[in-house]
Design an enzyme around this catalytic site. Sequence first.
Site, PDB file in Angstrom:
ATOM      1  N   CYS A 112      68.554  18.440 -13.323  1.00 55.33           N
ATOM      2  CA  CYS A 112      67.932  17.571 -12.330  1.00 55.33           C
ATOM      3  C   CYS A 112      67.234  18.506 -11.352  1.00 55.33           C
ATOM      4  O   CYS A 112      67.873  19.098 -10.484  1.00 55.33           O
ATOM      5  CB  CYS A 112      68.973  16.708 -11.619  1.00 55.33           C
ATOM      6  SG  CYS A 112      68.269  15.757 -10.253  1.00 55.33           S
ATOM      7  N   CYS A 115      67.341  16.988  -7.491  1.00 51.74           N
ATOM      8  CA  CYS A 115      68.598  16.869  -6.724  1.00 51.74           C
ATOM      9  C   CYS A 115      69.766  17.280  -7.594  1.00 51.74           C
ATOM     10  O   CYS A 115      69.889  18.469  -7.908  1.00 51.74           O
ATOM     11  CB  CYS A 115      68.760  15.499  -6.077  1.00 51.74           C
ATOM     12  SG  CYS A 115      68.665  14.064  -7.148  1.00 51.74           S
ATOM     13  N   SER A 116      70.602  16.336  -8.028  1.00 54.87           N
ATOM     14  CA  SER A 116      71.817  16.727  -8.749  1.00 54.87           C
ATOM     15  C   SER A 116      72.290  15.618  -9.679  1.00 54.87           C
ATOM     16  O   SER A 116      73.473  15.465  -9.896  1.00 54.87           O
ATOM     17  CB  SER A 116      72.916  17.073  -7.740  1.00 54.87           C
ATOM     18  OG  SER A 116      73.036  16.028  -6.780  1.00 54.87           O
ATOM     19  N   CYS A 117      71.363  14.813 -10.219  1.00 52.12           N
ATOM     20  CA  CYS A 117      71.727  13.679 -11.069  1.00 52.12           C
ATOM     21  C   CYS A 117      72.498  14.154 -12.305  1.00 52.12           C
ATOM     22  O   CYS A 117      72.094  15.132 -12.946  1.00 52.12           O
ATOM     23  CB  CYS A 117      70.482  12.910 -11.484  1.00 52.12           C
ATOM     24  SG  CYS A 117      69.612  12.240 -10.060  1.00 52.12           S
TER      25      CYS A 117
END
Lengths: 213, 218
Positions: A112, A115-117
Amino acid sequence: MTKHDSNTIANIHKELHSHLPPEPALRVKALESLLVEKGIVDSEAVDAWIEVYTEEIGPKRGAEIVARAWIDPSFKARLFDNGTEAVKDFGIEQEHLQVVENTADVHNMVVCTLCSCYPTSMLGIPPTWYKMAAYRSRAVRDPRGVLEEFGVEVADDVEVRVWDSTAELRYLVVPQRPAGTEDWDEQKLARLVTRNSMIGTERDLAARIEEVA
Amino acid sequence: MDTIHDLGGRQGFGAIDVDEPEEAFHEPWEARMFGIRRAMSRPADWSLDWFRHCRELIEPTDYLSRPYFDQWLQAYAAMIANSGVATIEELASGKAKTPVSGLPPPMTAADVGGARRGNPSFAREIDEAPVFNVGDSVRVKIHGAPGHTRLPAYARGRRGIVEAHHGAHVFPDANAHGEERAAPLYTVGFDMAELWPEAQGRRERVFLNMWESYLERG
């Protein structure tokens, strides 16, 4: 009413930077005390959430799904056709699940960049490296270099597919079942499957056969 | 918005911490912050997209240097101050000066079992038919949005192939700013060599999820 304005938030961040306590542990402690006093956080619920994600929701769940896909062709077909429906067999709710399969010719890797999906309901809390700049910046530009850093060599004729999770779709990699595990049952196979193999930063699980057997 | 969070393809960040211990949380405060976010009673006009936007607006030096869950704290503190849930002074001291009104009571430990669901659905029904079909050649628009967007800089101006259509999903560029509407969502595949000059001849592809307004025929 929340004012959803970018510049207002940027200015608040600057102010917070100079006013909040210097250490993250102190900042979090102040936040929890404040929200408890305000009556909008119950610390016992915080404890309960931590316990769920420490004891229950982690990569073991993803490993069980992969092992089932390896031994049960009809489950595997359902998993690739509609992953969200298929993982309900395990009591897991994961909307917009996309399952991608490694083969002799294809290696999949998930990132991702924005962000941090991450498929948290199947793999738990993402590793810190997944959320930080080095991995996020390089995965979409030099995936073979990233894999090498994880000790993974992918031959030049194998296609590397990088999935950048820019929407709410969540990706799970099904790694290849290693040869020599033909007579293994589902539980034993699940122990072979690592978190990184389901993110795609590990490829060949044969090296783990001895450890698990 | 062209903030520091848009990291795809940037260089100079060095090695990945491949030896990180495999555990959910490395520090007790990380676990507390995770739990606070899950347990907190919040204003109804917050959304996941608003949270993402508030995180990406963290000062660039902090964004790149602070631990991940500290960034959550920073984003939540900003959202809390912005929505009038608490003041910056209260966030700094940890002590409440004024009561908060208009928020429901918090989740209890007993509620956590029932709340232990996965992510909600972001799919929506819309009347308009999708403009692009699977197999179409598309070009990503050159400009991003001035506010929140999920269009990474590295894909802008590049050509790809529509690999899948996922129906309509909530459009983050609007939702982050308080307006929920949906638009067709696609998966678009790009040859690595289309994205980066040094990637000629490599058997590598990158797949991105893109809303319709990010794309044009090309």
